[in-house]
Each structure stands twice: as structure tokens, then as C-alpha cells.
Design a protein around this motif. Structure first.
Motif, PDB file in Angstrom:
ATOM      1  N   PHE A   4      40.951  33.483  38.485  1.00  0.00           N
ATOM      2  CA  PHE A   4      39.861  34.287  38.056  1.00  0.00           C
ATOM      3  C   PHE A   4      38.888  34.474  39.265  1.00  0.00           C
ATOM      4  CE2 PHE A   4      37.539  35.484  34.745  1.00  0.00           C
ATOM      5  CZ  PHE A   4      36.133  34.995  34.812  1.00  0.00           C
ATOM      6  N   PRO A   5      38.985  35.885  39.652  1.00  0.00           N
ATOM      7  CA  PRO A   5      38.048  36.466  40.757  1.00  0.00           C
ATOM      8  C   PRO A   5      36.881  35.911  41.070  1.00  0.00           C
ATOM      9  CG  PRO A   5      39.255  38.337  39.952  1.00  0.00           C
ATOM     10  CD  PRO A   5      39.440  37.097  38.940  1.00  0.00           C
ATOM     11  N   PRO A   6      35.873  35.834  40.127  1.00  0.00           N
ATOM     12  CA  PRO A   6      34.647  35.456  40.179  1.00  0.00           C
ATOM     13  C   PRO A   6      34.748  33.869  40.828  1.00  0.00           C
ATOM     14  CG  PRO A   6      34.688  36.164  38.229  1.00  0.00           C
ATOM     15  CD  PRO A   6      36.128  36.288  38.603  1.00  0.00           C
ATOM     16  N   PHE A   7      35.616  33.263  40.505  1.00  0.00           N
ATOM     17  CA  PHE A   7      35.493  31.582  41.039  1.00  0.00           C
ATOM     18  C   PHE A   7      35.244  31.588  42.418  1.00  0.00           C
ATOM     19  CE2 PHE A   7      36.191  27.414  40.114  1.00  0.00           C
ATOM     20  CZ  PHE A   7      37.176  26.671  40.916  1.00  0.00           C
ATOM     21  N   PHE A   8      35.323  32.606  43.342  1.00  0.00           N
ATOM     22  CA  PHE A   8      35.257  32.736  44.797  1.00  0.00           C
ATOM     23  C   PHE A   8      33.931  33.289  44.908  1.00  0.00           C
ATOM     24  CE2 PHE A   8      39.573  31.068  45.764  1.00  0.00           C
ATOM     25  CZ  PHE A   8      40.256  31.414  44.713  1.00  0.00           C
ATOM     26  N   THR A   9      33.055  33.319  44.244  1.00  0.00           N
ATOM     27  CA  THR A   9      31.671  33.676  44.554  1.00  0.00           C
ATOM     28  C   THR A   9      30.648  32.659  43.794  1.00  0.00           C
ATOM     29  OG1 THR A   9      32.321  36.219  44.341  1.00  0.00           O
ATOM     30  CG2 THR A   9      29.840  35.283  43.976  1.00  0.00           C
ATOM     31  N   GLN A  42      28.243  30.859  41.729  1.00  0.00           N
ATOM     32  CA  GLN A  42      27.603  31.656  40.696  1.00  0.00           C
ATOM     33  C   GLN A  42      25.972  31.343  40.696  1.00  0.00           C
ATOM     34  OE1 GLN A  42      29.075  33.685  38.280  1.00  0.00           O
ATOM     35  NE2 GLN A  42      30.515  33.508  39.998  1.00  0.00           N
ATOM     36  N   TRP A  51      30.794  35.926  34.527  1.00  0.00           N
ATOM     37  CA  TRP A  51      30.513  35.161  35.871  1.00  0.00           C
ATOM     38  C   TRP A  51      30.647  36.611  36.807  1.00  0.00           C
ATOM     39  CZ3 TRP A  51      33.149  30.291  37.790  1.00  0.00           C
ATOM     40  CH2 TRP A  51      33.228  29.371  36.631  1.00  0.00           C
ATOM     41  N   LEU A  52      29.936  36.265  37.863  1.00  0.00           N
ATOM     42  CA  LEU A  52      29.806  37.467  38.933  1.00  0.00           C
ATOM     43  C   LEU A  52      30.639  37.583  39.968  1.00  0.00           C
ATOM     44  CD1 LEU A  52      27.501  39.246  40.055  1.00  0.00           C
ATOM     45  CD2 LEU A  52      26.504  37.375  41.355  1.00  0.00           C
ATOM     46  N   ASP A  53      31.095  38.520  40.331  1.00  0.00           N
ATOM     47  CA  ASP A  53      32.117  38.616  41.587  1.00  0.00           C
ATOM     48  C   ASP A  53      31.428  39.510  42.543  1.00  0.00           C
ATOM     49  OD1 ASP A  53      35.508  40.210  41.678  1.00  0.00           O
ATOM     50  OD2 ASP A  53      34.211  38.879  43.096  1.00  0.00           O
ATOM     51  N   LEU A  54      31.305  39.091  43.853  1.00  0.00           N
ATOM     52  CA  LEU A  54      30.629  39.766  44.771  1.00  0.00           C
ATOM     53  C   LEU A  54      31.676  40.070  45.722  1.00  0.00           C
ATOM     54  CD1 LEU A  54      27.217  37.782  45.351  1.00  0.00           C
ATOM     55  CD2 LEU A  54      27.586  39.963  44.094  1.00  0.00           C
ATOM     56  N   GLN A  55      32.890  39.881  45.508  1.00  0.00           N
ATOM     57  CA  GLN A  55      34.002  40.084  46.505  1.00  0.00           C
ATOM     58  C   GLN A  55      34.838  41.395  45.986  1.00  0.00           C
ATOM     59  OE1 GLN A  55      36.201  36.472  46.814  1.00  0.00           O
ATOM     60  NE2 GLN A  55      34.768  35.737  48.500  1.00  0.00           N
ATOM     61  N   TRP A  58      32.923  39.590  35.333  1.00  0.00           N
ATOM     62  CA  TRP A  58      33.982  39.228  34.481  1.00  0.00           C
ATOM     63  C   TRP A  58      33.696  38.488  33.295  1.00  0.00           C
ATOM     64  CZ3 TRP A  58      38.928  40.388  36.338  1.00  0.00           C
ATOM     65  CH2 TRP A  58      39.084  40.931  37.493  1.00  0.00           C
ATOM     66  N   PHE A 109      39.654  37.338  29.911  1.00  0.00           N
ATOM     67  CA  PHE A 109      40.653  37.286  31.033  1.00  0.00           C
ATOM     68  C   PHE A 109      41.941  36.751  30.485  1.00  0.00           C
ATOM     69  CE2 PHE A 109      41.777  36.750  35.432  1.00  0.00           C
ATOM     70  CZ  PHE A 109      42.182  35.275  35.600  1.00  0.00           C
TER      71      PHE A 109
END
Lengths: 187, 258
Positions: free
Chosen positions: A13-18, A20, B223-227, B235, B240
Motif C-alpha cells: 500500500f503506497p502510503p505505508f511508506f509516508t 501519516q 492515507w496520505l502518500d507523499l511519494q 489512498w 485497495f
């Protein structure tokens, strides 16, 4: 070197690496990271790591989320930035699963079971087998035939020492010096 | 007081006519009622016969259930209207949807840790099926919607949000207004949404878009994705698709217990 490790859904899940911003979500995120680190290290029988290793490990890098070229990005997707890795490690330390091995916080001991928990298991085995007041070398405890079926069999020395120290604090054991190294007496 | 053409006689005649009319009206109404009653009785006994013949079918076959429900709706009968009574006793239809409702609540409770209380209808169906075990009857999306509507009527805080041809089921009473719902619908396509997406599709001002996204973050739905390339991506775990059929962990199952 992925082995048959089952990555949790959050890993894809991409946001897991930001990290929160929402407090409740961050709590869930950190709990998931801690859980992932501990399972990963347990499976790979890794009891210590440096921060540099951690940064490059698949643990904090999901290469599948990283496209082949992303020149303009500050960080790569699917790669937990080092500041966030530090947050995860601090969380593990607070929970008692991590100990820094140097003042610069460049390498750490990682214990998927806390030392107190290991201590309890070891002491239970000692009592069950009626071996209170016996002396063991550290090697015997973790590599002896007698303990082959015990969970602490094969435990690394650093973690074992801390487990015994925990027991020592409870006056259930005493770490002593024996002929070729260290040993422990159980009460 | 005198009015032209109105005398005692006229009044009396009028009264008599009224009386006769009334009587006739009563007779007519009684007739009609008797007829309707007879028809209803006939409907009812036909339905009872139908129901007893097809009770098994109703439990086993989702398509059959839809047709049965449609038929009931046509004659104004709601098989789920009361817990006791002909329908639930004769057919176990009430039991079926009641049990399903309980299973739905269990799944939603167990997963709300992940998705903030928002789940697609299809994922809900897959998780419910898993919980029912290998030998249980099949359950359709229609079944779930009916059970959820029942839960809604009982005031359980459930919501049904149409998105992209399917539905999102909301099980936690987060405050979602029209703006939020519309953004959810936009997010359904890719599982995420950005401020630019919202501005392009909905023609909103930046601030309005940001507020909605902030709210979704606050409710734990996004959830926030800054990448991500270009700008922040938001997201939704509920959308998902990789999550579908993911095992409910032991921790999550524990959350589901009251």
C-alpha cells in the motif's frame, strides 16, 4: 533473499511508506511497521542490524513499488525515508524490542521477543525440569541437547544475556563466570 | 328564510336520496372489500404453497431469493418485516437475513481497523463467504444489500454509498456529506484521488478539494502518500483491491468481539 516471507497488505500500500499525519492512522501505521520488522527479523534469524543495512533492506524498500526511473522525486516511492525509519526504531525501543548498541545509534539489537519474555520461558524450563540451583554455561542453554525442543534453543548470545539479566533483577538467576566464559545459576 | 325552489319536500327528497346513496355506497364498499379479501386470501395461500415448495430453494439459491423478494414486493409483502410470523417461521427467510446481518457486522468490525469503516460490497461479500465456511450457501450482493438495509432500518449506523457501478458500505457513522461522497466516487476508479483529479472532474476550488481530503484523512478513511509523482495522493484502504480476501488477522478478529 526474500524467502517465503509473507508481506502484510500494508507493504503493498503506497502510503505505508509516508509517515501519516493523522494521529490515529499513524498509530496503526507504526504498529504495523513494528510488527513487520519483528516478523522479518525473526524469520531471517537476524538479531542485530545497522541503520545503513536497514535502509537498504527489503524491509524498508518495496522495490515493486519503485518505478524504474523517477529522477525528479525527492525520495523513491515504496522506500521509507530514514527519518521515518528512526521513528519506527524508536517505537520498537519504547516497546522493549530494540536496544541501541552504540552511542551514535548506528546499530541496534532487535529482539522479536522482549528479554523479560525470554527470561520467563527459560526459567519455566528450568523449573519444569527440576534444575533450580543448577549451573549452566550460556552455550549449554542455547545449544545443548537438553534444550533442543525449547523455543530459546539457538537464541543469540546478546539477547540471552539480556534475558538472564532480567531474571537476575528478579533474583531468579545469577550470571557468573565459568572456566571458559560466562554461565548462569538459577535459583 | 325562503329560497326559491327549496321547500320542505325538496329537503326530504334530498335526504332520502342521500340515504339511499349511502346505503348503496356501503353495499358497494362491502362487496369490494369481500372480493379483495378473497383475492388476498387466494394470493396468500398460493404464496404459502409456493413458499413451502421452495423453502430449500430460497435458502440455497441467491437468484431465486431475488425473484422471491421481487414477487413479495409486488403484492406489498415484506418478508423481513417482522421477526416472528409466517414468513420467518415458514421459510426461515427472516433468519437467513438476520444471520447475514450479524456476519456483516462482524466483518465490518474486524476490518474497520484497516479501512476506517468503509468497505466495497464485493470485498464484504468475499469476507462474509469466508466466514461462512466451505459448506455454507452462497450469498449474493443483493442479499447483502437487503441485510444492510434491514440493519439501517434498525438504526445501526450503516450507510450505502453508490460508487462507480457498485457500492461502498459504511459501517462507522463518520460524517460524510455530499462533497465527501462525490470524492469517494471519484476515488473508486484508481483507489486514490488527488487535488488535481478533483479540480479537473468536479470543477471545484482548491480549498474545497483540500478540505474534503483532510476530512477523509481525519476520519481514517484515507492515507496520505507523499511519494507519488507530481502531488500528494490520497489512498483509500477500502478501495485497495489488493486487500480483497486478505485474511482477517487474529488481532482483527478480537476487535470484532463485543
Amino acid at each position: 533473499m526474500a524467502m517465503s516471507f509473507e508481506w502484510p497488505w500494508q507493504y503493498r500500500f503506497p502510503p505505508f511508506f509516508t509517515l501519516q499525519p493523522n494521529v490515529d492512522t499513524r498509530q496503526k501505521q507504526l504498529a504495523a511497521w513494528c510488527s513487520l520488522v519483528l516478523s522479518f527479523c525473526r524469520l531471517h534469524k537476524q538479531s542485530s542490524m545497522t541503520v545503513m543495512e536497514a535502509q537498504e533492506s527489503p524491509l524498508f524498500n518495496n522495490v515493486k513499488l519503485q518505478p524504474h526511473q523517477c529522477p525528479s522525486l525527492n525520495f523513491k516511492p515504496g522506500k521509507l525515508p530514514v527519518e521515518s525509519i528512526q521513528v519506527v526504531l524508536e517505537e520498537l525501543r519504547k516497546k522493549g524490542n530494540l536496544e541501541w548498541l552504540d552511542k551514535n545509534k548506528s546499530s541496534f539489537l532487535i529482539m522479536w521477543r522482549r528479554p523479560e519474555e525470554w527470561g520467563k520461558l527459560i526459567y519455566q524450563w528450568v523449573s519444569r525440569s527440576g534444575q533450580n540451583n543448577s549451573v549452566f554455561t550460556l552455550y549449554e542453554l542455547t545449544n545443548g541437547d537438553d534444550t533442543e525442543n525449547e523455543e530459546f534453543h539457538g537464541l543469540d548470545e546478546a539477547t540471552l544475556l539480556r534475558a538472564l539479566q532480567a531474571l537476575q533483577q528478579e533474583h531468579k538467576a545469577e550470571i557468573i563466570t565459568v572456566s571458559d566464559g560466562r554461565g548462569v545459576k538459577f535459583f | 328564510m325562503h329560497r326559491r325552489g327549496v321547500g320542505a319536500g325538496a329537503i326530504a327528497k334530498k335526504k332520502l336520496a342521500e340515504a339511499k346513496y349511502k346505503e348503496r355506497g356501503t353495499v358497494l364498499a362491502e362487496d369490494q372489500l369481500a372480493q379483495m379479501s378473497k383475492q388476498l386470501d387466494m394470493f396468500k395461500s398460493n404464496l404459502e404453497e409456493f413458499a413451502s415448495k421452495h423453502k430449500q430453494e430460497i435458502r440455497k439459491n441467491p437468484e431465486f431469493r431475488v425473484q422471491f423478494q421481487d414477487m413479495c414486493a409486488t403484492i406489498g409483502v415484506d418478508p423481513l418485516a417482522s421477526g416472528k410470523g409466517f414468513w420467518s417461521e415458514m421459510l426461515g427467510v427472516g433468519d437467513f437475513y438476520y444471520e447475514l446481518g450479524v456476519q456483516i457486522i462482524e466483518v465490518c468490525l474486524a476490518l474497520k481497523h484497516r479501512n476506517g469503516g468503509l468497505i466495497t460490497l464485493e470485498e464484504l461479500r468475499q469476507q462474509v463467504l469466508k466466514g461462512r465456511g466451505k459448506f455454507a450457501q452462497d450469498v449474493s450482493q443483493d442479499d447483502l444489500l437487503r441485510a444492510i438495509k434491514k440493519l439501517k432500518a434498525l438504526g445501526s449506523g450503516f450507510g450505502i454509498i453508490p460508487v462507480g457501478g457498485t457500492y461502498l458500505i459504511q459501517s462507522v457513522p463518520a460524517e460524510l456529506n455530499m462533497d465527501h461522497t462525490v470524492v469517494l466516487q471519484l476515488a473508486e476508479k484508481n483507489g486514490y484521488v488527488t487535488v488535481s483529479d478533483i479540480k479537473a472532474s468536479l470543477k471545484w476550488e482548491t480549498e474545497r478539494a483540500r478540505q474534503v481530503l483532510e476530512h477523509l484523512l481525519k476520519e481514517g478513511l484515507a492515507w496520505l502518500d507523499l511519494q507519488a509523482p507530481g502531488e500528494a495522493h490520497y489512498w483509500l484502504p477500502a478501495l485497495f483491491t489488493d486487500l480483497y480476501s486478505q485474511e482477517i488477522t487474529a488481532e482483527e478478529a478480537r476487535e470484532a468481539l463485543p
